[in-house]
Motif scaffolding. Structure first.
Motif, PDB file in Angstrom:
ATOM      1  N   HIS A  75       1.878   5.865  -7.562  1.00  0.00           N
ATOM      2  CA  HIS A  75       0.807   6.683  -8.142  1.00  0.00           C
ATOM      3  C   HIS A  75       1.221   8.151  -8.229  1.00  0.00           C
ATOM      4  CE1 HIS A  75      -2.284   3.435  -6.753  1.00  0.00           C
ATOM      5  NE2 HIS A  75      -1.507   3.043  -7.753  1.00  0.00           N
ATOM      6  N   GLN A 113       2.660   1.600  -3.413  1.00  0.00           N
ATOM      7  CA  GLN A 113       1.776   2.020  -4.493  1.00  0.00           C
ATOM      8  C   GLN A 113       1.382   3.492  -4.366  1.00  0.00           C
ATOM      9  OE1 GLN A 113      -1.158  -1.392  -4.605  1.00  0.00           O
ATOM     10  NE2 GLN A 113      -0.572  -1.310  -6.765  1.00  0.00           N
ATOM     11  N   ASN A 152      -2.267 -10.271   0.507  1.00  0.00           N
ATOM     12  CA  ASN A 152      -3.629 -10.179   1.012  1.00  0.00           C
ATOM     13  C   ASN A 152      -4.259 -11.547   1.254  1.00  0.00           C
ATOM     14  OD1 ASN A 152      -3.376  -7.456   0.978  1.00  0.00           O
ATOM     15  ND2 ASN A 152      -4.536  -7.130  -0.883  1.00  0.00           N
ATOM     16  N   ALA A 189       0.835  -1.207   0.000  1.00  0.00           N
ATOM     17  CA  ALA A 189       0.000   0.000   0.000  1.00  0.00           C
ATOM     18  C   ALA A 189       0.869   1.256   0.000  1.00  0.00           C
ATOM     19  CB  ALA A 189      -0.926  -0.008   1.211  1.00  0.00           C
ATOM     20  N   ASP A 234       3.590  -0.680 -10.602  1.00  0.00           N
ATOM     21  CA  ASP A 234       2.290  -0.596  -9.934  1.00  0.00           C
ATOM     22  C   ASP A 234       1.450  -1.832 -10.228  1.00  0.00           C
ATOM     23  OD1 ASP A 234       0.175   0.749  -8.472  1.00  0.00           O
ATOM     24  OD2 ASP A 234      -0.769   1.063 -10.419  1.00  0.00           O
ATOM     25  N   GLU A 235       1.441  -2.276 -11.479  1.00  0.00           N
ATOM     26  CA  GLU A 235       0.684  -3.470 -11.855  1.00  0.00           C
ATOM     27  C   GLU A 235       1.237  -4.715 -11.157  1.00  0.00           C
ATOM     28  OE1 GLU A 235       0.913  -3.607 -16.069  1.00  0.00           O
ATOM     29  OE2 GLU A 235      -0.365  -1.840 -16.373  1.00  0.00           O
ATOM     30  N   ALA A 251      -0.138  -8.269  -4.343  1.00  0.00           N
ATOM     31  CA  ALA A 251      -1.106  -8.030  -3.263  1.00  0.00           C
ATOM     32  C   ALA A 251      -2.260  -9.010  -3.342  1.00  0.00           C
ATOM     33  CB  ALA A 251      -1.618  -6.598  -3.333  1.00  0.00           C
ATOM     34  N   GLU A 252      -2.719  -9.262  -4.550  1.00  0.00           N
ATOM     35  CA  GLU A 252      -3.890 -10.131  -4.722  1.00  0.00           C
ATOM     36  C   GLU A 252      -3.556 -11.607  -4.532  1.00  0.00           C
ATOM     37  OE1 GLU A 252      -5.243  -9.060  -8.577  1.00  0.00           O
ATOM     38  OE2 GLU A 252      -6.325  -7.274  -7.879  1.00  0.00           O
ATOM     39  N   THR A 276       0.156  -4.773  -7.528  1.00  0.00           N
ATOM     40  CA  THR A 276      -1.242  -5.178  -7.421  1.00  0.00           C
ATOM     41  C   THR A 276      -1.365  -6.696  -7.529  1.00  0.00           C
ATOM     42  OG1 THR A 276      -2.081  -3.096  -8.318  1.00  0.00           O
ATOM     43  CG2 THR A 276      -3.510  -5.022  -8.511  1.00  0.00           C
ATOM     44  N   LYS A 277      -0.642  -7.283  -8.461  1.00  0.00           N
ATOM     45  CA  LYS A 277      -0.677  -8.734  -8.639  1.00  0.00           C
ATOM     46  C   LYS A 277      -0.181  -9.451  -7.382  1.00  0.00           C
ATOM     47  CE  LYS A 277       1.334 -12.478 -11.396  1.00  0.00           C
ATOM     48  NZ  LYS A 277       2.286 -12.814 -12.486  1.00  0.00           N
TER      49      LYS A 277
END
Length: 222
Positions: A110, A106, A158, A103, A146-147, A153-154, A150-151
């Motif tokens: 951003h 990112q 997480n 978090a 960033d992508e 994290a998912e 996210t990957k």
């Protein structure tokens, strides 16, 4: 008094980014060390090298406008990094450690994506073709990072925060409960070394699954 034109604004924002990237260079090793996931550690290590390259590109753009590379304190990135340090200290060693790191990282990405996008547009308006290309390279690197975050994290960080019912569900072996195979396939991607048996079609009805899953799970676990 210096004229407040687009060239002056471009130069001032370049100084902001030069300050930001150099401070991010100092922060990334701390994030890498604190990360639990090997994939996240590798992502931070890789982006450290990219960030060094981004600093060098900014220096080349400074040269294109006949300016010496200098920094200007950027309150925005200072605030983002300060918040990241607070999260790092607060969540270190907890199940949410990697999620917190992602978090924070990112939030930085951003900010950089926004700034590089703006600088690239201004470079084009100012006729700085080489500068446009250099800034585009950095913008694309930030977007890919960033992508990737996210990957991760998912798929990893997480996943450790999944609710207890889901964790209990994923402990069930499909061979011992064939009827639950479709439900397990929905909530637990690839958890077993063998293929789960196929159950009756009615188990595939989404409304039925979502309405009865909690009570079904509790009864079977007992």
């Amino acid at each position: 008094m210096a004229e407040k034109d687009l060239e002056a604004l471009f130069y001032a924002t370049m100084r902001d980014m030069y300050y930001a990237e150099r401070h991010i260079l100092k922060t990334l090793p701390k994030l890498q060390e604190a990360a639990v996931s090997d994939e996240l550690k590798a992502a931070f290590e890789h982006h450290l090298g990219e960030t060094q390259g981004q600093v060098e590109r900014l220096e080349k753009v400074f040269a294109l406008i006949d300016r010496k590379p200098t920094s200007k304190r950027c309150d925005a990135i200072d605030g983002i990094l300060k918040e990241g340090d607070e999260h790092l200290e607060e969540y270190a060693g907890s199940p949410a450690a990697d999620a917190s790191l992602i978090a924070s990282a990112q939030a930085v990405e951003h900010y950089e994506i926004t700034r590089y996008g703006t600088l690239r547009r201004w470079a084009k308006m100012l006729g700085l073709g080489d500068g446009y290309d250099l800034l585009t390279q950095s913008l694309e690197e930030e977007s890919r990072t960033d992508e990737l975050l996210t990957k991760i994290a998912e798929t990893e960080a997480n996943a450790k925060l999944a609710n207890p019912a889901r964790r209990r569900l994923c402990d069930i072996q499909p061979t011992s409960n064939p009827a639950l195979a479709p439900v397990l396939a929905l909530f637990c991607p690839n958890p077993w070394p063998i293929r789960a048996p196929i159950a009756s079609p009615e188990w595939h009805r989404a409304n039925f699954v979502h309405r009865l899953l909690p009570s079904t799970l509790i009864r079977r676990r007992r």
